[in-house]
Scaffold this motif. Structure first.
Motif, PDB file in Angstrom:
ATOM      1  N   ASP A 347      -5.448 -32.977  23.658  1.00 32.68           N
ATOM      2  CA  ASP A 347      -6.127 -33.019  22.269  1.00 32.68           C
ATOM      3  C   ASP A 347      -6.024 -34.501  21.899  1.00 32.68           C
ATOM      4  N   VAL A 348      -6.914 -35.236  21.434  1.00 32.29           N
ATOM      5  CA  VAL A 348      -6.767 -36.472  21.158  1.00 32.29           C
ATOM      6  C   VAL A 348      -7.116 -36.751  19.472  1.00 32.29           C
ATOM      7  N   VAL A 349      -6.176 -37.072  18.913  1.00 30.35           N
ATOM      8  CA  VAL A 349      -6.056 -37.445  17.432  1.00 30.35           C
ATOM      9  C   VAL A 349      -6.552 -38.526  17.305  1.00 30.35           C
ATOM     10  N   ILE A 350      -7.802 -38.942  16.621  1.00 32.10           N
ATOM     11  CA  ILE A 350      -8.335 -39.991  16.191  1.00 32.10           C
ATOM     12  C   ILE A 350      -8.436 -40.313  14.700  1.00 32.10           C
ATOM     13  N   SER A 351      -7.796 -41.383  13.978  1.00 35.92           N
ATOM     14  CA  SER A 351      -7.716 -41.746  12.645  1.00 35.92           C
ATOM     15  C   SER A 351      -7.905 -42.934  12.417  1.00 35.92           C
ATOM     16  N   GLY A 352      -8.099 -43.328  11.252  1.00 34.34           N
ATOM     17  CA  GLY A 352      -8.164 -44.763  10.576  1.00 34.34           C
ATOM     18  C   GLY A 352      -8.211 -44.639   8.959  1.00 34.34           C
ATOM     19  N   THR A 353      -8.863 -45.769   8.690  1.00 32.85           N
ATOM     20  CA  THR A 353      -8.812 -46.075   7.224  1.00 32.85           C
ATOM     21  C   THR A 353     -10.377 -46.616   7.159  1.00 32.85           C
ATOM     22  N   THR A 397      -9.846 -34.439  15.456  1.00 36.75           N
ATOM     23  CA  THR A 397      -8.986 -34.193  16.793  1.00 36.75           C
ATOM     24  C   THR A 397     -10.368 -34.003  17.681  1.00 36.75           C
ATOM     25  N   LEU A 398     -10.337 -34.679  18.840  1.00 40.72           N
ATOM     26  CA  LEU A 398     -11.159 -34.390  20.063  1.00 40.72           C
ATOM     27  C   LEU A 398     -10.500 -33.582  20.936  1.00 40.72           C
ATOM     28  N   ARG A 399     -10.825 -32.341  21.023  1.00 43.49           N
ATOM     29  CA  ARG A 399      -9.899 -31.450  21.967  1.00 43.49           C
ATOM     30  C   ARG A 399     -10.671 -31.209  23.388  1.00 43.49           C
ATOM     31  N   ASN A 400      -9.737 -30.551  24.363  1.00 48.68           N
ATOM     32  CA  ASN A 400      -9.997 -30.280  25.662  1.00 48.68           C
ATOM     33  C   ASN A 400     -10.760 -31.523  26.306  1.00 48.68           C
TER      34      ASN A 400
END
Length: 498
Positions: A347-353, A397-400
């Motif tokens: 799982d990759v959490v991608i976040s920002g403003t 969140t990008l999973r798998n």
């Protein structure tokens, strides 16, 4: 011997003698015509008499008989006299010539002397003074005619000009020249009254001739039926599609009428034709008007409506959609993962403003490459929507995700209720990161598949999908390339619309 005498033979002898003598006498008379010494002194050959009461004056053999005929046929005897037994003078008083007689006249003067005709009989030509006269033979006074074509005929002075006129003006004229009769034909209009009156006048040598007034009747006037008050619509043609939403309604209608074009909600336009019989009424339909249209063309003239109306259906061209130029938005900023971060697990959490309310989309592709293969994301699952919250933050969140090194780039976009792109930003900062396998397996999550195996937000909103397609196409250089290579692109996008 007895001799018989036939009475037929006795009668035959005198008859033969008679015939013989008759032939001799006839021959003798012709051969022995007397010289009459005939001289006619008045009127002189070719002269004009002073009146129409003419005397033939001259001289011939004394005691001879003078006879004056109308011509050499000796059919009509005009007068006779006996010459003076001393001087041979004679005067033959002819009947006065009528006013209507031609001025050009001639007589044949002959005589008998000693039982024989003159050998010097002669024709004398002369002219009578022209008299002023005018008669009307047709139509007769009070005559009821069965035609509206009337022939005015009669006699008038030789050389005169005859004019037929009524209260409205001249109907016709004729110059008689050497003649003394005229015939002037005139056709009355169908609307002319039955009772008619004309004056027949004439001029001769610069002065007038006593006119004749004549009253008569012609057939009753023909009343033409009132013309039909009909309107015709030539354009637009029924069932056709007009060239634009500005439509010209054209056609014909009675002179002086007013033509009105009405639509379903009321009058669209009108035109007063004045002295013309054609109309052209221009109507511009709004962009929101339905393409299927029907109008009714009618009108009025002389205080009453037309005998007909025309209903016409036609098609307006559809209004072409006006392309929306997307607003240039502020690019978002990716704050997670941080550059070169190593993420353990799938799982990759991608976040920002970003700008509150903007939608966020991102693209993940192998590090150091262009987005060519979706293999690392065959099992990847993305959040359905990504919207910048009121505080200016966003996360997904990008999973798998399989193990590997990757690069992520994001951009912001907005769409309207119909899914039409209204705003788009440039590319965000790009962030490289790595994914390594974890010892524990994450809980199973039902994946949402994109067409062709590409990861996407999973939104069921078709309009949104169209908007995202446009967003991807309009994103920065790297994203645009990725959009063109959709078959091998791993795209993760988000929207606030379901």
């Amino acid at each position: 011997m007895i001799t018989k005498f036939s009475w037929r033979r006795a009668l035959a002898v005198p008859a033969a003698l008679s015939l013989a003598l008759g032939g001799v006498l006839l021959t003798s008379t012709a051969a022995s015509a007397a010289v009459g010494d005939l001289v006619v002194t008045s009127p002189a050959e070719g002269s004009t008499t002073t009146s129409r009461d003419v005397d033939i004056v001259g001289s011939a053999v004394a005691g001879s008989s003078i006879r004056v005929f109308s011509d050499t046929t000796r059919t009509t005897l005009l007068g006779s006299a006996t010459t003076d037994r001393t001087t041979g003078a004679f005067t033959v008083d002819l009947p006065a010539y009528a006013e209507t007689a031609s001025s050009r006249q001639s007589v044949f003067v002959d005589g008998i002397a000693g039982g024989s005709g003159f050998s010097d009989a002669k024709t004398v030509a002369f002219r009578l003074p022209i008299s002023k006269f005018l008669t009307v033979a047709t139509p007769t006074e009070g005559q009821v005619l069965d035609t509206r074509t009337v022939t005015f005929s009669g006699t008038a002075s030789e050389g005169s000009t005859v004019v037929v006129s009524n209260a409205a003006g001249e109907l016709g004229r004729q110059n008689l020249g050497n003649a003394t009769s005229y015939a002037i034909t005139y056709t009355y209009a169908d609307t002319s009254a039955a009772a008619q009156s004309v004056t027949v006048n004439g001029t001769l040598g610069g002065s007038g001739i006593t006119p004749v007034t004549r009253a008569f009747s012609i057939p009753a006037p023909v009343v033409a039926p009132a013309p039909a008050k009909v309107v015709a619509l030539d354009t637009p043609v029924a069932g056709t599609t007009t060239a634009s939403r500005t439509v010209t309604f054209s056609g014909t209608a009675p002179v002086g009428s007013t033509v009105v074009v009405n639509g379903p909600t009321g009058e669209l336009g009108r035109q007063n034709l004045g002295s013309g019989s054609t109309y052209s009424i221009v109507v511009t339909y709004s962009d929101t008007a339905p393409v299927a249209q029907t109008v009714t063309v009618s009108g009025f003239v002389g205080g009453s409506g037309f005998d007909n109306t025309v209903t016409r259906s036609f098609i307006l061209p559809a209004v072409a959609a006006v392309p929306v130029t997307p607003t240039v938005l502020t690019p978002p900023v990716i704050t997670s993962p941080i550059p070169d971060q190593v993420i353990v697990g799938s799982d990759v959490v991608i976040s920002g403003t970003g700008t509150p309310g903007d939608n966020i989309a991102y693209v993940v592709f192998p590090k150091g490459q262009t987005p060519q293969s979706s293999a690392p994301f065959e099992e990847a699952i993305a959040d359905e929507s990504i919207v910048v919250d009121a505080a200016g933050n966003w996360t997904t969140t990008l999973r798998n995700v399989e193990a590997g090194s990757f690069t992520v780039v994001a951009f912001a976009f907005t769409v309207d209720a119909d899914g039409v792109l209204t705003g788009i930003s440039g590319d965000s900062n790009s962030v490289d990161f790595s994914v390594v396998a974890a010892t524990a397996v994450a809980a199973a999550v039902t994946p949402v598949r994109a067409p062709g195996g590409l990861a996407y937000t999973g939104s069921e909103n078709q309009g949104l999908a169209l908007g995202l397609g446009a967003a991807l196409t309009l994103a920065g250089a790297g994203l645009a390339f990725a959009a063109r290579r959709r078959a091998k692109l791993a795209t993760v996008t988000g929207s606030d619309s379901e």
